[in-house]
Design a protein around this motif. Structure first.
Motif, PDB file in Angstrom:
ATOM      1  N   GLU A 125     -10.195   2.664  -2.306  1.00 51.84           N
ATOM      2  CA  GLU A 125      -9.463   2.373  -3.540  1.00 51.84           C
ATOM      3  C   GLU A 125      -8.278   1.457  -3.275  1.00 51.84           C
ATOM      4  N   LEU A 126      -7.591   1.661  -2.168  1.00 48.27           N
ATOM      5  CA  LEU A 126      -6.498   0.745  -1.817  1.00 48.27           C
ATOM      6  C   LEU A 126      -7.021  -0.656  -1.571  1.00 48.27           C
ATOM      7  N   ALA A 127      -8.164  -0.758  -0.892  1.00 47.31           N
ATOM      8  CA  ALA A 127      -8.719  -2.069  -0.555  1.00 47.31           C
ATOM      9  C   ALA A 127      -9.060  -2.857  -1.808  1.00 47.31           C
ATOM     10  N   VAL A 128      -9.680  -2.216  -2.804  1.00 49.11           N
ATOM     11  CA  VAL A 128     -10.088  -2.964  -3.995  1.00 49.11           C
ATOM     12  C   VAL A 128      -8.898  -3.332  -4.866  1.00 49.11           C
ATOM     13  N   ALA A 162      -3.262  -3.182   1.882  1.00 45.83           N
ATOM     14  CA  ALA A 162      -3.588  -2.668   3.213  1.00 45.83           C
ATOM     15  C   ALA A 162      -3.130  -1.218   3.304  1.00 45.83           C
ATOM     16  N   GLU A 163      -3.827  -0.434   4.121  1.00 44.10           N
ATOM     17  CA  GLU A 163      -3.453   0.965   4.315  1.00 44.10           C
ATOM     18  C   GLU A 163      -2.136   1.042   5.064  1.00 44.10           C
ATOM     19  N   PRO A 164      -1.140   1.768   4.544  1.00 46.91           N
ATOM     20  CA  PRO A 164       0.157   1.834   5.232  1.00 46.91           C
ATOM     21  C   PRO A 164       0.069   2.672   6.503  1.00 46.91           C
ATOM     22  N   PRO A 165       0.806   2.302   7.546  1.00 45.34           N
ATOM     23  CA  PRO A 165       0.773   3.061   8.803  1.00 45.34           C
ATOM     24  C   PRO A 165       1.241   4.503   8.629  1.00 45.34           C
ATOM     25  N   SER A 166       2.076   4.742   7.626  1.00 45.28           N
ATOM     26  CA  SER A 166       2.635   6.084   7.428  1.00 45.28           C
ATOM     27  C   SER A 166       1.684   7.036   6.722  1.00 45.28           C
ATOM     28  N   ALA A 167       0.526   6.551   6.274  1.00 51.35           N
ATOM     29  CA  ALA A 167      -0.381   7.379   5.486  1.00 51.35           C
ATOM     30  C   ALA A 167      -0.881   8.575   6.285  1.00 51.35           C
ATOM     31  N   GLY A 219       0.800  -1.214   0.000  1.00 49.37           N
ATOM     32  CA  GLY A 219       0.000   0.000   0.000  1.00 49.37           C
ATOM     33  C   GLY A 219       0.832   1.262   0.000  1.00 49.37           C
ATOM     34  N   ALA A 220       1.981   1.237   0.674  1.00 47.66           N
ATOM     35  CA  ALA A 220       2.829   2.429   0.726  1.00 47.66           C
ATOM     36  C   ALA A 220       3.325   2.813  -0.660  1.00 47.66           C
ATOM     37  N   ARG A 258       2.203   6.104  -2.776  1.00 49.20           N
ATOM     38  CA  ARG A 258       3.237   7.038  -3.206  1.00 49.20           C
ATOM     39  C   ARG A 258       3.059   7.396  -4.677  1.00 49.20           C
ATOM     40  N   ARG A 259       2.678   6.404  -5.492  1.00 52.09           N
ATOM     41  CA  ARG A 259       2.493   6.693  -6.921  1.00 52.09           C
ATOM     42  C   ARG A 259       1.288   7.589  -7.162  1.00 52.09           C
TER      43      ARG A 259
END
Length: 462
Positions: A374-377, A381-386, A360-361, A365-366
Motif C-alpha cells: 500500500e505504501l508503494a502504490v 518508500a518504507e520508513p526505516p523506523s517501521a 512514508g513515515a 503514522r496517519r
C-alpha cells in the motif's frame, strides 16, 4: 533524449521556431499528434531533443496543457513586435502551476522589431514565476539570426535537467492513438521509468491489461526506452477505439487509482475562494472535479473518474469561466472520510504541517498499520523506523504501542464484564481496534496477553 514543450501566445512564432530547429538536425519535419506537433532536433552535444509544439490560441488551452503537462521544461516564445500578451500570461501561470521550473525564453520575430523592449518585459514577468533565472535569447526563424544561440541554450538546458529514475513506475499519459499493425499505436511523453517490448501495462481508467508489441522513438524502432522520451507504443489486448487522450498506461500494481484526493493549492487567494466546480489537469488528462475547501491552502477534490496518482504529484486546477488556474500538489491519495461536523477543520489542521511530498513515515503514522504494497502504490518508500509485523504488514512504532495498550485495556474491560468468559474473540478485538486483519490482533497479543482457540486473553490473575 529530453522533451521540451513550447508555450506562448498564438502566432508568436512557436511553430516556425520548432521547424527551424528540427530542420537543423536529423529529426525531420514535425509529426502531428492530434493538435500537438512533435519534432526532433540534434543539439551540439549530440543529444536529441523532442519538441512538442502546442497551440497558442485561448480556445485550445486544454490541448496546450496536455502537451506541457508531462514535460520537464518549456520553450517560452514572445514576439518582438507584439511583446507580452494575455495568452502568454495564462500559459506562464499554467506552467508555474504545473511546477515546471526549467526552460528557455525566446524573443521571436526579431527581424520585425527591435527585441530589446519585449525581452525586458518578458524577463520581468518570468522573474515572478518558477521559471525565474532561465536563459533568454533573441531569434528570427525567418532569417536564422540567433538560431545557433537558441540551439546552444537548449543544449545547456538539457544538460541541467534532472535525469529521472529508469526503474520508476511507468505512467505514460496518452495524447494520441490510432490504428497500427494488429493493435493500437499510442503516443505520449514518458516522464520516468522504462518500457520494453513485451511489457504488460494497465490502461486507466478502464483497468484493461495490454501488451507492448512495438516501440518507436523519433520514428525509429527500439526494444526499450527510458524517460524522459517522446514515445509511440504499439499495444494489443484492448479493441481499437478504446483509447483516447487523457488515458494513461501504467505499471501494474504501482499506482493508486483514486477519485478522491487531498491537495495543497498554490493560488493568489484562499482555497475557499476557488470555484467549487473546476477541471483538474494532470499529464494529458482533463477531469472535472468538485472542490471542498479545508484550510487556507488545502482542499478535498472529488474526481469524476479514477486517476493513477502518487503523493507529491503536481497538477493544475483550472476555472475556464474565470480563466484562472491554481497549481496543486497531491498530499493524500487515500484521504479519510469527513463525516463528523468538525472533521474538515481537523483534517485542515493535520494537513497544515505536511510537506508537499509526504514521506512514508508520515503516511504510516496517519494510517497506523499498512501493507507494504500500500505504501508503494502511494509512491512512498518504507520508513526505516517501521515495525515489521510480518512479511505483509508494517506499523508506525508509536501507533503500534498505542494499539497494544488499547488491546490490553479492551481485554480488561471485557474480563470485568464477563468473568466467566474472559477471552475476547479475534474478530471482536479486530473490530474494537479498527484493524483490517485478525493477523494484526495475533501480532499484538504478546505476553502477558495470549491467543488460544481463536480468542485473546489478558494476563492470568494471580
Amino acid at each position: 533524449m529530453q522533451v521540451v514543450a513550447t508555450a506562448g501566445h498564438v502566432d508568436h512564432g512557436k511553430s516556425s521556431l520548432v521547424r527551424a530547429l528540427a530542420g537543423a538536425g536529423p529529426g525531420g519535419p514535425p509529426g502531428r499528434s492530434l493538435d500537438l506537433d512533435v519534432a526532433w532536433a540534434a543539439l551540439p552535444s549530440g543529444e536529441r531533443l523532442a519538441l512538442v509544439d502546442v497551440p497558442g490560441h485561448e480556445r485550445f488551452v486544454p490541448t496546450m496543457l496536455a502537451g506541457v503537462g508531462p514535460v520537464p521544461a518549456v520553450l517560452l516564445a514572445v514576439a518582438a513586435d507584439e511583446g507580452w500578451m494575455a495568452q502568454t500570461e495564462e500559459h506562464l501561470a499554467a506552467i508555474d502551476g504545473l511546477g515546471v521550473r526549467h526552460g528557455v525564453l525566446a524573443v521571436t520575430r526579431s527581424d520585425l522589431a527591435d527585441p530589446t523592449l519585449a525581452l525586458r518585459q518578458a524577463r520581468e514577468r518570468v522573474a515572478k514565476s518558477g521559471l525565474r533565472g532561465i536563459e533568454a535569447v533573441t531569434v528570427s526563424a525567418k532569417t536564422g539570426d540567433g538560431l545557433d544561440a537558441l540551439t546552444a541554450a537548449l543544449d545547456r538546458l538539457v544538460a541541467r535537467l534532472p535525469v529521472p529514475d529508469p526503474g520508476a513506475p511507468v505512467r505514460l499519459w496518452i495524447d494520441d492513438a490510432g490504428a497500427g499493425g494488429a493493435g493500437t499505436v499510442v503516443t505520449g511523453t514518458l516522464a520516468a521509468g522504462t518500457v520494453a517490448v513485451g511489457d504488460e501495462l494497465v490502461l486507466t481508467p478502464s483497468g484493461h491489461r495490454v501488451r507492448v508489441h512495438g516501440a518507436e522513438v523519433a520514428r525509429e524502432g527500439v526494444e526499450r526506452v527510458s524517460g524522459v522520451a517522446r514515445v509511440s507504443l504499439e499495444v494489443r489486448g484492448v479493441p481499437r477505439g478504446r483509447f483516447s487522450r487523457g488515458m494513461a498506461l501504467v505499471s501494474p500494481g504501482r499506482w493508486t487509482h483514486t477519485a478522491s484526493v487531498d491537495v495543497r493549492t498554490r493560488f493568489g487567494e484562499a482555497s475557499g475562494r476557488l470555484a467549487r466546480q473546476m477541471t483538474l489537469h494532470i499529464g494529458s488528462a482533463a477531469v472535472p472535479v468538485r472542490l471542498r475547501p479545508l484550510g487556507p491552502d488545502t482542499a478535498r477534490l472529488t474526481l469524476n473518474t479514477r486517476l493513477p496518482l502518487h503523493l507529491g504529484d503536481a497538477a493544475l486546477l483550472r476555472d475556464p469561466a474565470r480563466r484562472a488556474v491554481a497549481g496543486v500538489t497531491v498530499l493524500d491519495v487515500r484521504p479519510p472520510t469527513l463525516v463528523r461536523r468538525d472533521a474538515g477543520a481537523a483534517r485542515a489542521r493535520e494537513l497544515a504541517s505536511w510537506p508537499d511530498r509526504p514521506d512514508g513515515a508520515r503516511i504510516l503514522r496517519r494510517h497506523g498499520v499498512l501493507r507494504r504494497a500500500e505504501l508503494a502504490v502511494m509512491g512512498c518508500a518504507e520508513p526505516p523506523s517501521a515495525v515489521e509485523i510480518d512479511d505483509e504488514w508494517i506499523a508506525d512504532p508509536g501507533r503500534w504501542d498505542e494499539l497494544r495498550g488499547r488491546l490490553s485495556a479492551e481485554l480488561a474491560r471485557h474480563c470485568a464484564a464477563n468473568p466467566l468468559a474472559p477471552g475476547l474473540s479475534l474478530e471482536a478485538a479486530r473490530l474494537r481496534l479498527g484493524l483490517p486483519s485478525r493477523r494484526l490482533v495475533v501480532a499484538l497479543a504478546r505476553p502477558p496477553m495470549r491467543v488460544q482457540d481463536g480468542r485473546v486473553y489478558g494476563p492470568v490473575p494471580p
